[in-house]
Structures are given as C-alpha cells and as structure tokens.
Design a protein around this motif. Structure first.
Motif, mmCIF file in Angstrom:
data_model
loop_
_atom_site.group_PDB
_atom_site.id
_atom_site.type_symbol
_atom_site.label_atom_id
_atom_site.label_comp_id
_atom_site.label_asym_id
_atom_site.label_seq_id
_atom_site.Cartn_x
_atom_site.Cartn_y
_atom_site.Cartn_z
ATOM 1 N N GLN A 298 -16.231 -1.511 -5.240
ATOM 2 C CA GLN A 298 -15.937 -2.839 -4.711
ATOM 3 C C GLN A 298 -14.434 -3.084 -4.627
ATOM 4 N N GLN A 299 -13.707 -2.627 -5.657
ATOM 5 C CA GLN A 299 -12.255 -2.761 -5.648
ATOM 6 C C GLN A 299 -11.656 -1.979 -4.489
ATOM 7 N N VAL A 300 -12.109 -0.757 -4.288
ATOM 8 C CA VAL A 300 -11.607 0.078 -3.190
ATOM 9 C C VAL A 300 -11.915 -0.572 -1.846
ATOM 10 N N ALA A 301 -13.119 -1.084 -1.702
ATOM 11 C CA ALA A 301 -13.521 -1.729 -0.448
ATOM 12 C C ALA A 301 -12.607 -2.900 -0.121
ATOM 13 N N ALA A 302 -12.315 -3.724 -1.123
ATOM 14 C CA ALA A 302 -11.453 -4.890 -0.891
ATOM 15 C C ALA A 302 -10.029 -4.475 -0.548
ATOM 16 N N LEU A 303 -9.507 -3.448 -1.214
ATOM 17 C CA LEU A 303 -8.127 -3.026 -0.985
ATOM 18 C C LEU A 303 -7.952 -2.351 0.369
ATOM 19 N N LEU A 304 -8.993 -1.693 0.865
ATOM 20 C CA LEU A 304 -8.882 -0.973 2.138
ATOM 21 C C LEU A 304 -9.518 -1.726 3.302
ATOM 22 N N GLY A 305 -10.048 -2.909 3.037
ATOM 23 C CA GLY A 305 -10.631 -3.694 4.113
ATOM 24 C C GLY A 305 -11.921 -3.105 4.652
ATOM 25 N N LEU A 306 -12.719 -2.494 3.773
ATOM 26 C CA LEU A 306 -13.998 -1.890 4.165
ATOM 27 C C LEU A 306 -15.140 -2.606 3.455
ATOM 28 N N SER A 307 -16.352 -2.328 3.880
ATOM 29 C CA SER A 307 -17.510 -2.853 3.161
ATOM 30 C C SER A 307 -17.812 -1.954 1.963
ATOM 31 N N ASP A 308 -18.400 -2.548 0.929
ATOM 32 C CA ASP A 308 -18.766 -1.769 -0.252
ATOM 33 C C ASP A 308 -19.750 -0.669 0.124
ATOM 34 N N ALA A 309 -20.647 -0.969 1.069
ATOM 35 C CA ALA A 309 -21.625 0.035 1.492
ATOM 36 C C ALA A 309 -20.945 1.233 2.138
ATOM 37 N N ALA A 310 -19.930 0.976 2.958
ATOM 38 C CA ALA A 310 -19.208 2.075 3.619
ATOM 39 C C ALA A 310 -18.486 2.940 2.597
ATOM 40 N N VAL A 311 -17.889 2.297 1.601
ATOM 41 C CA VAL A 311 -17.196 3.052 0.552
ATOM 42 C C VAL A 311 -18.184 3.908 -0.232
ATOM 43 N N SER B 78 -6.384 18.510 0.822
ATOM 44 C CA SER B 78 -6.852 19.121 2.066
ATOM 45 C C SER B 78 -8.332 19.469 2.011
ATOM 46 N N ALA B 79 -8.846 19.704 0.802
ATOM 47 C CA ALA B 79 -10.255 20.076 0.657
ATOM 48 C C ALA B 79 -11.203 18.898 0.865
ATOM 49 N N LEU B 80 -10.661 17.685 0.862
ATOM 50 C CA LEU B 80 -11.501 16.497 0.994
ATOM 51 C C LEU B 80 -11.792 16.178 2.449
ATOM 52 N N PRO B 81 -12.926 15.543 2.735
ATOM 53 C CA PRO B 81 -13.162 15.037 4.092
ATOM 54 C C PRO B 81 -12.064 14.041 4.455
ATOM 55 N N GLU B 82 -11.561 14.141 5.677
ATOM 56 C CA GLU B 82 -10.402 13.328 6.070
ATOM 57 C C GLU B 82 -10.660 11.832 5.906
ATOM 58 N N ASP B 83 -11.863 11.378 6.237
ATOM 59 C CA ASP B 83 -12.135 9.941 6.182
ATOM 60 C C ASP B 83 -12.409 9.447 4.765
ATOM 61 N N SER B 84 -12.352 10.367 3.774
ATOM 62 C CA SER B 84 -12.646 9.972 2.396
ATOM 63 C C SER B 84 -11.415 10.047 1.492
ATOM 64 N N ARG B 85 -10.297 10.525 2.014
ATOM 65 C CA ARG B 85 -9.140 10.775 1.139
ATOM 66 C C ARG B 85 -8.582 9.494 0.531
ATOM 67 N N GLU B 86 -8.337 8.489 1.363
ATOM 68 C CA GLU B 86 -7.820 7.228 0.844
ATOM 69 C C GLU B 86 -8.795 6.630 -0.162
ATOM 70 N N ILE B 87 -10.058 6.661 0.186
ATOM 71 C CA ILE B 87 -11.089 6.068 -0.670
ATOM 72 C C ILE B 87 -11.131 6.758 -2.031
ATOM 73 N N LEU B 88 -11.141 8.090 -2.036
ATOM 74 C CA LEU B 88 -11.234 8.814 -3.307
ATOM 75 C C LEU B 88 -9.982 8.627 -4.154
ATOM 76 N N LEU B 89 -8.810 8.638 -3.536
ATOM 77 C CA LEU B 89 -7.577 8.421 -4.296
ATOM 78 C C LEU B 89 -7.604 7.062 -4.992
ATOM 79 N N LEU B 90 -7.954 6.028 -4.239
ATOM 80 C CA LEU B 90 -8.006 4.696 -4.827
ATOM 81 C C LEU B 90 -9.155 4.551 -5.817
ATOM 82 N N PHE B 91 -10.264 5.217 -5.550
ATOM 83 C CA PHE B 91 -11.423 5.132 -6.446
ATOM 84 C C PHE B 91 -11.039 5.563 -7.857
ATOM 85 N N TYR B 92 -10.314 6.670 -7.966
ATOM 86 C CA TYR B 92 -9.938 7.156 -9.288
ATOM 87 C C TYR B 92 -8.748 6.392 -9.869
#
Length: 380
Positions: A156-169, A135-149
């Motif tokens: 780059q791995q997170v970007a590919a798995l979530l269908g985002l650009s590496d820059a956005a991640v 809950s303490a995380l920004p809502e739009d960053s939760r999926e990214i941070l979970l997968l990042f760790y």
C-alpha cells in the motif's frame, strides 16, 4: 513515515517551500528521497549515478516550484523529473561502449576519486553486483521492488508513493516472486535496503539548498565561477545567493562535485593528477579569499583591499576553469573527437556555452555582492 503522512507533510510544507523556505523543502526531501532515488536507480542500475540524479531532480524541482499549481501533483511531478533526468543520462552515455579498456575504465572510475586498491576492488564488486541484480528484474517491477524493500515491505505504501493501485503493485510483486529465484530476491532486498539514502543524502541536498537560488531567482557571488563544469547540483550553484558563508559552501560543493564528475571520465593517472591539482588550487584560493576578507574587515579601511582580494580570487578561479582544466582535458577531448566527431563538437560547444554563462554570472554576481558589501559596510 507512511504514504499518508508524506502526503500531509508535502501539503503542509510546500507553500512555505515555494516561498523560498529551505528548511521546509528540506523536510520534503527527507520524506521523498527513498522514492526519488529508487526511481533513478531502477533506470540507471548504478547507485552513485542514481544519487547524483536524485540530487539534481530535487534541486530542479526546488527552482521551479512556482510552476506547480496543485500540491497533490508534487510527487508525480518529481518522479517524472527524475525519470527524465535518468533517461537523459542513459542517452548521453549510450554511445560509449562498455567493453575492453572502456569497461575497465568505467569500473575503476565508479569508485571514490582516490580509493585504496582494496577499497577499489570492493567498490567495483558492489557496483557490478548491484547492476546485475537490478538488470535481472522485470523492467516494470524495478521501482516497485526497490521501494517495497525500502518502505517496510508495504504494498500500500509503494502504491501511494508511485501513484499506482495496490492491486497493480501486488500483481507485479507476485510476478517478480514467480520469475526470480528466492535467493536472488533475498539478495535484491538486502541491496535495496543497504543502498537507501540516509541522513548524508539529505545533508548534501540541504547544503545545496543553502546556496541555490530559491524559486524566485537570486544573484550569486562566488559559487557561479566555481560551479563551471560541475554536474548534478553544481549547475544550480550558478544562481547562488551571496553571503561569505554561502559562498564558501558553494565553492567547496561545486569544486568537489565538478572534480567527482570529471574524474569519472579520466583517461589516465596524469589526467587525474591534473584535475585534482586544479581543484586543490581552487579550494586553497577559496580558503585564502575568506581569510583575506576577514583580515580586510577587521584590519583595513576603504574599498581597495576588498576589490583587490575579490579580483584576485575570481582571476584564479576563472583561470583554472577557462585555461588549466581545458588543457588537462585536451587529450580526452581528442579521443572523443576521434571516436565521434559530431558528438564531441556538440559537447564542446555546450561546455563552452555553460562555461561562459558561469563566467558572466560569476563576474556579475561577484562584483554585485562586492559592491553591496562595500556599501552596507560604509566603505564606499
């Protein structure tokens, strides 16, 4: 496994999976489970619930694979199924207040069905800490941070798995690092890694696949009746395929998942005991039925013994589902009706419809499997 290899695996295994190859789909599950559970956890903030939702998402996708025209769309499609299921779960529970006695009850029931007091306290603290961290995380960053760790801290791995650009991640990761204290981010990283699904999660889904209908629907024998009232992949068992071995797995999986789901809302110890007793009777009936079939196969001739054993088993299962469990749940249903009559009425209608669907497919599948077995064995 990096994102490119996951994509290659999906493209390679998906045609076989769409044709009903459970092993091929199991390999897809193992490759994608980090992503799917992360998506569910980011929305629900609850680890056990997120795993239930992820299991249901995988099984829903399995049964509808023939709808997918492009293998490259599989992971985005699966992510959207997961998000829809997670949001449906939140909407279904939105009207349940989480304060006072209800909060204590929710915390208590989030643990295993029968933990020791010490285990219960530890589990409660873990779940509270997990919910607070997410809950303490920004809502739009939760999926990214979970997968990042969970994915070796590769943007780059997170970007590919979530269908985002590496820059956005990278941008969202940078913003999260700026917004959160270092110690909080470190704790979240530990949480993400420690809650990542492992071989046990894959095994649960694989077990469900052995009894679930493939993309081309099949009839069931025993699991349909046992699956009445079960959450997550218990609903999928209504279409299970029919050998005795499959039926045993289906029965126990559905009994366990149904009990687990019901115990989460138990209002007191009396109701818990009643639900556990009913589940135990169903489990013993399943064991007794398998033993009876083995004895019948080797020690009898003719069709009557098998018919009597099947009818007796189905009678026990349906009696527990249609009579005993509603009695045990009557007080809970009364409390729900007092709190929100309209919602309670809708829930009861939905449960009744699902129950009778289970009865129909249980009887049809059970008798169909029985007749088929008697014919192939030469007893009729």
């Amino acid at each position: 496994m990096n994102a490119e290899n996951i994509d290659l695996l999906i493209r390679h295994e998906l045609p076989a999976a769409a044709g009903g190859d459970r092993d091929a789909y199991g390999r897809i599950v193992a490759a994608c489970q980090n992503t799917v559970t992360a998506v569910a956890l980011a929305i629900t903030h609850d680890v056990p619930t997120s795993e239930d939702i992820a299991q249901e998402a995988f099984l829903s996708a399995w049964q509808h694979l023939k709808r997918l025209q492009n293998p490259a769309s599989f992971l985005p499609w699966l992510r959207q199924i997961t998000r829809n299921l997670a949001r449906d779960h939140l909407r279904a529970n939105r009207q349940r207040p989480l304060d006072g006695e209800t909060a204590e009850l929710a915390i208590a029931l989030a643990a295993d069905p029968a933990p020791t007091p010490a285990q219960k306290i530890i589990e409660d603290e873990r779940e509270r800490a997990a919910a607070e961290l997410i809950s303490a995380l920004p809502e739009d960053s939760r999926e990214i941070l979970l997968l990042f760790y969970r994915e070796g801290q590769s943007s780059q791995q997170v970007a590919a798995l979530l269908g985002l650009s590496d820059a956005a991640v990278r941008k969202r990761l940078s913003r999260a690092r700026q917004d959160l204290r270092e110690d909080l981010l470190k704790r979240f990283g530990e949480l993400a890694r420690s809650t990542a699904p492992g071989a046990a999660f894959t095994a649960i889904v694989a077990t469900a696949l052995t009894v679930a209908s493939p993309p081309a629907a099949a009839a069931g024998i025993l699991s349909a009746g046992a699956a009445v009232g079960a959450k997550t992949f218990g609903k999928i068992l209504l279409g299970a395929a029919g050998s005795i071995g499959f039926a045993v797995v289906a029965s126990f999986a559905a009994i366990y998942l149904g009990l687990r789901s019901q115990l989460r809302g138990a209002i007191d110890e009396e109701e818990r005991r009643g639900l556990i007793r009913s589940a135990a009777i169903n489990a013993l009936a399943s064991i007794g039925f398998v033993i009876a079939l083995l004895v019948i196969a080797y020690a009898t001739t003719g069709w009557m013994p098998a018919v009597l054993a099947t009818v007796g088993f189905m009678g026990i299962i349906f009696y527990q589902s249609l009579v005993v469990q509603p009695r045990v749940l009557a007080r809970r249903h009364a409390l729900e009706a007092a709190r929100d009559p309209a919602k309670a009425a809708r829930d009861r209608r939905s449960e009744k419809i699902k129950c009778w669907i289970g009865v129909f497919f249980g009887v049809a599948g059970g008798l169909g499997g029985l007749i088929g077995g008697l014919i192939t064995s030469g007893r009729i």
